[in-house]
Design an enzyme around this catalytic site. Structure first.
Site, PDB file in Angstrom:
ATOM      1  N   ASN A   1       0.808  -1.234   0.000  1.00 20.87           N
ATOM      2  CA  ASN A   1       0.000   0.000   0.000  1.00 20.87           C
ATOM      3  C   ASN A   1       0.835   1.275   0.000  1.00 20.87           C
ATOM      4  OD1 ASN A   1       0.706  -0.375   2.667  1.00 20.87           O
ATOM      5  ND2 ASN A   1      -1.271   0.216   3.498  1.00 20.87           N
TER       6      ASN A   1
ATOM      7  N   SER B   1       4.928  -8.501  -3.486  1.00 22.53           N
ATOM      8  CA  SER B   1       5.047  -8.963  -4.874  1.00 22.53           C
ATOM      9  C   SER B   1       4.261  -8.078  -5.835  1.00 22.53           C
ATOM     10  CB  SER B   1       4.574 -10.410  -4.981  1.00 22.53           C
ATOM     11  OG  SER B   1       5.429 -11.228  -4.222  1.00 22.53           O
TER      12      SER B   1
ATOM     13  N   GLY C   1       2.616  -5.091   7.639  1.00 24.14           N
ATOM     14  CA  GLY C   1       1.629  -5.856   6.882  1.00 24.14           C
ATOM     15  C   GLY C   1       0.482  -6.248   7.775  1.00 24.14           C
TER      16      GLY C   1
ATOM     17  N   GLU D   1       4.574  -3.649  12.483  1.00 26.73           N
ATOM     18  CA  GLU D   1       3.625  -2.566  12.132  1.00 26.73           C
ATOM     19  C   GLU D   1       2.455  -3.252  11.436  1.00 26.73           C
ATOM     20  OE1 GLU D   1       3.835   0.660  12.773  1.00 26.73           O
ATOM     21  OE2 GLU D   1       5.896   0.854  13.433  1.00 26.73           O
TER      22      GLU D   1
ATOM     23  N   CYS E   1      -3.270   1.642   6.615  1.00 26.97           N
ATOM     24  CA  CYS E   1      -3.456   1.024   7.931  1.00 26.97           C
ATOM     25  C   CYS E   1      -4.081   1.996   8.920  1.00 26.97           C
ATOM     26  CB  CYS E   1      -2.119   0.525   8.454  1.00 26.97           C
ATOM     27  SG  CYS E   1      -0.879   1.822   8.439  1.00 26.97           S
TER      28      CYS E   1
ATOM     29  N   GLU F   1     -10.720  -4.806   9.248  1.00 33.03           N
ATOM     30  CA  GLU F   1     -10.025  -3.709   8.573  1.00 33.03           C
ATOM     31  C   GLU F   1     -10.598  -3.652   7.154  1.00 33.03           C
ATOM     32  OE1 GLU F   1      -5.815  -4.414   8.029  1.00 33.03           O
ATOM     33  OE2 GLU F   1      -5.412  -2.285   8.300  1.00 33.03           O
TER      34      GLU F   1
HETATM   35  P1  NAP Z   1       0.284  -8.876   3.960  1.00 34.98           P
HETATM   36  O1  NAP Z   1      -0.561  -9.784   3.171  1.00 34.98           O
HETATM   37  O2  NAP Z   1       0.472  -9.154   5.401  1.00 34.98           O
HETATM   38  O3  NAP Z   1       1.698  -8.848   3.192  1.00 34.98           O
HETATM   39  C1  NAP Z   1       2.731  -8.017   3.626  1.00 34.98           C
HETATM   40  C2  NAP Z   1       4.059  -8.599   3.192  1.00 34.98           C
HETATM   41  O4  NAP Z   1       4.219  -9.869   3.807  1.00 34.98           O
HETATM   42  C3  NAP Z   1       4.187  -8.820   1.685  1.00 34.98           C
HETATM   43  O5  NAP Z   1       5.515  -8.530   1.308  1.00 34.98           O
HETATM   44  C4  NAP Z   1       3.911 -10.307   1.549  1.00 34.98           C
HETATM   45  O6  NAP Z   1       4.551 -10.896   0.435  1.00 34.98           O
HETATM   46  C5  NAP Z   1       4.558 -10.825   2.816  1.00 34.98           C
HETATM   47  N1  NAP Z   1       4.093 -12.137   3.245  1.00 34.98           N
HETATM   48  C6  NAP Z   1       2.843 -12.651   3.183  1.00 34.98           C
HETATM   49  N2  NAP Z   1       2.845 -13.917   3.694  1.00 34.98           N
HETATM   50  C7  NAP Z   1       4.115 -14.179   4.076  1.00 34.98           C
HETATM   51  C8  NAP Z   1       4.770 -15.306   4.676  1.00 34.98           C
HETATM   52  N3  NAP Z   1       4.111 -16.421   4.989  1.00 34.98           N
HETATM   53  N4  NAP Z   1       6.092 -15.217   4.914  1.00 34.98           N
HETATM   54  C9  NAP Z   1       6.789 -14.103   4.608  1.00 34.98           C
HETATM   55  N5  NAP Z   1       6.231 -13.009   4.040  1.00 34.98           N
HETATM   56  C10 NAP Z   1       4.912 -13.045   3.791  1.00 34.98           C
HETATM   57  O7  NAP Z   1      -0.211  -7.371   3.892  1.00 34.98           O
HETATM   58  P2  NAP Z   1      -0.580  -6.496   2.623  1.00 34.98           P
HETATM   59  O8  NAP Z   1      -1.886  -6.991   2.080  1.00 34.98           O
HETATM   60  O9  NAP Z   1       0.584  -6.401   1.703  1.00 34.98           O
HETATM   61  O10 NAP Z   1      -0.750  -5.057   3.295  1.00 34.98           O
HETATM   62  C11 NAP Z   1      -1.901  -4.639   3.928  1.00 34.98           C
HETATM   63  C12 NAP Z   1      -1.771  -4.790   5.439  1.00 34.98           C
HETATM   64  O11 NAP Z   1      -0.629  -4.061   5.897  1.00 34.98           O
HETATM   65  C13 NAP Z   1      -2.954  -4.192   6.172  1.00 34.98           C
HETATM   66  O12 NAP Z   1      -3.336  -5.034   7.220  1.00 34.98           O
HETATM   67  C14 NAP Z   1      -2.393  -2.878   6.722  1.00 34.98           C
HETATM   68  O13 NAP Z   1      -3.062  -2.387   7.848  1.00 34.98           O
HETATM   69  C15 NAP Z   1      -0.999  -3.266   7.023  1.00 34.98           C
HETATM   70  N6  NAP Z   1      -0.148  -2.072   7.119  1.00 34.98           N
HETATM   71  C16 NAP Z   1       0.274  -1.671   8.351  1.00 34.98           C
HETATM   72  C17 NAP Z   1       1.036  -0.510   8.479  1.00 34.98           C
HETATM   73  C18 NAP Z   1       1.536  -0.028   9.822  1.00 34.98           C
HETATM   74  O14 NAP Z   1       2.409   0.836   9.840  1.00 34.98           O
HETATM   75  N7  NAP Z   1       1.032  -0.527  10.933  1.00 34.98           N
HETATM   76  C19 NAP Z   1       1.364   0.229   7.332  1.00 34.98           C
HETATM   77  C20 NAP Z   1       0.909  -0.214   6.095  1.00 34.98           C
HETATM   78  C21 NAP Z   1       0.155  -1.382   6.005  1.00 34.98           C
HETATM   79  P3  NAP Z   1       3.811 -11.128  -0.963  1.00 34.98           P
HETATM   80  O15 NAP Z   1       3.377  -9.791  -1.430  1.00 34.98           O
HETATM   81  O16 NAP Z   1       4.883 -11.720  -1.806  1.00 34.98           O
HETATM   82  O17 NAP Z   1       2.670 -12.047  -0.686  1.00 34.98           O
END
Ligand code: NAP
Length: 497
Positions: A171, A197, A247, A269, A303, A400
């Protein structure tokens, strides 16, 4: 369209260090761009029109292990540079990012879909962390402590944590990386980044500019591939001392568990479920404007997006009226076109989830006040829906949303709204609008959140500590506190006579 000049961006390569056989160099000049051993790649698509815009390598486990080896090798050499030297290199990197801001913004919009004006804003925001930590590199202070015995001295040193790994989301393809890399490099750590990715191109472009700035090869490596394989190496390898993850809470839990065997220092985070409370004395025009900012940035995919809107019953109708008029002016469409306010959602899964949440809320008695239909601009675009009469126990109040749906509930008194605002596993950001001073303190202190915005919907700032409590995670990014996540404290007891 991907125009970052002089880069290897379109050559299906990752930025990793290479450990040349037998080399015992102190020059940190091994390595560069590599392809996957297997030749396998991941397609990167434009969410607005589905076009494939590039491919990136699926690195093998062995290739990532090699990257860890390089990181381990160069870390003490990097840490041995003076704070001034590390600061100057970070500053040069920031200058190059400024110089290439337009190219970077276009790369980001192409792979992520957000409007160009937001991508430009994100590049400034991302770079503000590099500039902040370039300065902080020179302010990593230790301590001396009065000793118990006159012939002893107690000194506290702050030292780099070592080799770090970062896993980041789609994001904010630039800012979620610089918030981690900048403090790590400032402190003398090396960093391996695995970007999402969906959005690896912005990350690779940032890596290319780091090289051009003179940040030695191997200090910042960027790896792409299958998240499970890369994740297992980055969480399981004992040479990596820290994992920083941004994430979802769900993936964060898995990664924490995977890090348990090697007891890594962690920053998490994670997800949010931000309440946005409008009290009866609030300036309603300002509150509506703040809600637009907090709800619709990145098409509702942040987020800290306002997720549950609580409006005092006495002002609800007036507020919704003002808000709906402002929402109607938002332009949905191609992020590449100037003037677009809302781009597409990231993928079909996100659109399906939003539709389900909307439909189940309507079935439970919510009223549709605005939008809600697919938008002609593209498959992943939608007219931003505004719904009222939402009930607290429905999915939409406990999930969320991550889409541009405004879900409005009403409340009657302060104690009730605080209880409802805190009734969630998440604790990232919260917002409230009031001009009553005593209430401001009561509400801010009672909200179980890491960040609180009062009379504003925009709270992100490199000078401030960004982070959550409860299942939104721990650790802080930005501010004077952010460096702490990348240093360890060493206590030195010296007997001097
Ligand atoms: P996500 O599905 O958790 O993925 C985040 C990252 O983790 C991606 O690089 C993903 O890789 C990787 N990943 C997923 N499964 C994994 C595994 N089993 N092992 C290692 N890496 C893995 O989150 P998203 O959909 O990208 O982002 C949205 C989320 O991020 C929301 O919940 C949002 O609130 C949160 N967020 C939090 C903050 C904060 O500062 N608190 C800021 C921004 C976003 P791939 O892409 O290759 O699958």
């Amino acid at each position: 369209m991907l125009t970052l000049k002089h880069t290897n961006l379109l050559k299906t390569q990752c930025l990793v260090g290479l450990d040349s056989e037998g080399s015992d160099t102190n020059e940190l000049n091994d390595g560069g761009w590599v392809s996957a051993d297997s030749g396998e790649t991941i397609k990167v698509t434009n969410p607005f029109n589905g076009e494939t815009i590039a491919t990136v390598p699926i690195l093998s486990r062995e290739q990532v292990l090699d990257a860890v080896g390089v990181s381990k090798k160069v870390q003490p050499i990097w840490a041995n540079k003076t704070a001034d030297e590390r600061s100057a290199l970070l500053s040069k990197w920031a200058d190059l990012i400024d110089a290439h801001k337009e190219d970077l913004a276009r790369i980001m919009t192409a792979e992520q879909g957000k409007p160009l004006k937001e991508s430009r804003g994100e590049m400034d925001y991302a770079n503000s962390y590099i500039r902040w930590f370039s300065a902080e590199a020179k302010r990593i202070y230790g301590d001396t402590i009065p000793a118990k015995n006159s012939n002893e001295r107690i000194v506290v040193l702050k030292q780099p944590v070592g080799v770090c790994a970062a896993i980041t989301p789609w994001n904010f393809p630039a800012a979620m990386i610089t918030r981690k890399v900048a403090p790590a490099l400032a402190a003398g750590c090396t960093m391996i980044v695995k970007p999402a990715s969906e959005t690896p191109l912005t990350a690779l472009a940032l890596g290319e500019l780091a090289l051009q700035a003179g940040i030695p090869k191997g200090v910042l490596q960027i790896v792409t591939g299958k998240s499970k394989v890369l994740g297992e190496v980055l969480t399981g390898d004992e040479r990596i001392q820290k994992l920083t993850f941004t994430g979802s809470t769900e993936v964060g839990r898995t990664l924490m568990a995977q890090c348990a065997d090697t007891i890594k220092k962690l920053s998490m985070e994670l997800g949010g479920n931000a309440p946005f409370i409008v009290f009866e004395d609030a300036d309603l025009e300002a509150a509506a404007e703040g809600l637009i900012a907090a709800k619709y940035r990145n098409a509702g995919q942040t987020c800290i997006c306002a997720n549950r809107i609580y409006v005092h019953r006495d002002i609800k109708e007036k507020f919704v009226d003002i808000y709906v008029k402002q929402v109607a002016e938002l332009k949905v469409g191609n992020g590449m076109e100037e003037g677009t306010d809302l781009g597409p959602l990231i993928n079909q899964e996100a659109v399906d989830k939003a539709k389900d949440l909307l439909q189940s809320s309507m079935e439970a008695g919510a009223t549709l006040n605005a939008g809600g239909r697919p938008h002609e601009a593209g498959d992943l675009c939608c007219e931003p829906p505004g719904i009222t009469d939402v009930t607290q126990n429905r999915d939409i109040a406990n999930t969320e949303i991550f889409a541009p749906i405004t879900a409005i509930m009403t409340f009657d008194d302060e104690a009730d709204v605080i209880q409802r605002a805190n009734d969630t596993i998440f604790g990232l950001a919260a917002y409230f609008y009031t001009n009553d001073l005593a209430r401001s303190w009561r509400v801010c202190e009672a909200l179980e959140y890491g960040m609180v915005g009062q009379n504003t919907g925009a709270i992100s700032n490199a000078a401030a500590p960004f982070g959550g409590v409860k299942q939104s995670g721990f650790g802080r990014e930005g501010s004077k506190y952010g460096i702490e996540d990348y240093v360890v404290t060493k206590y030195w007891c010296q007997k001097i006579g």
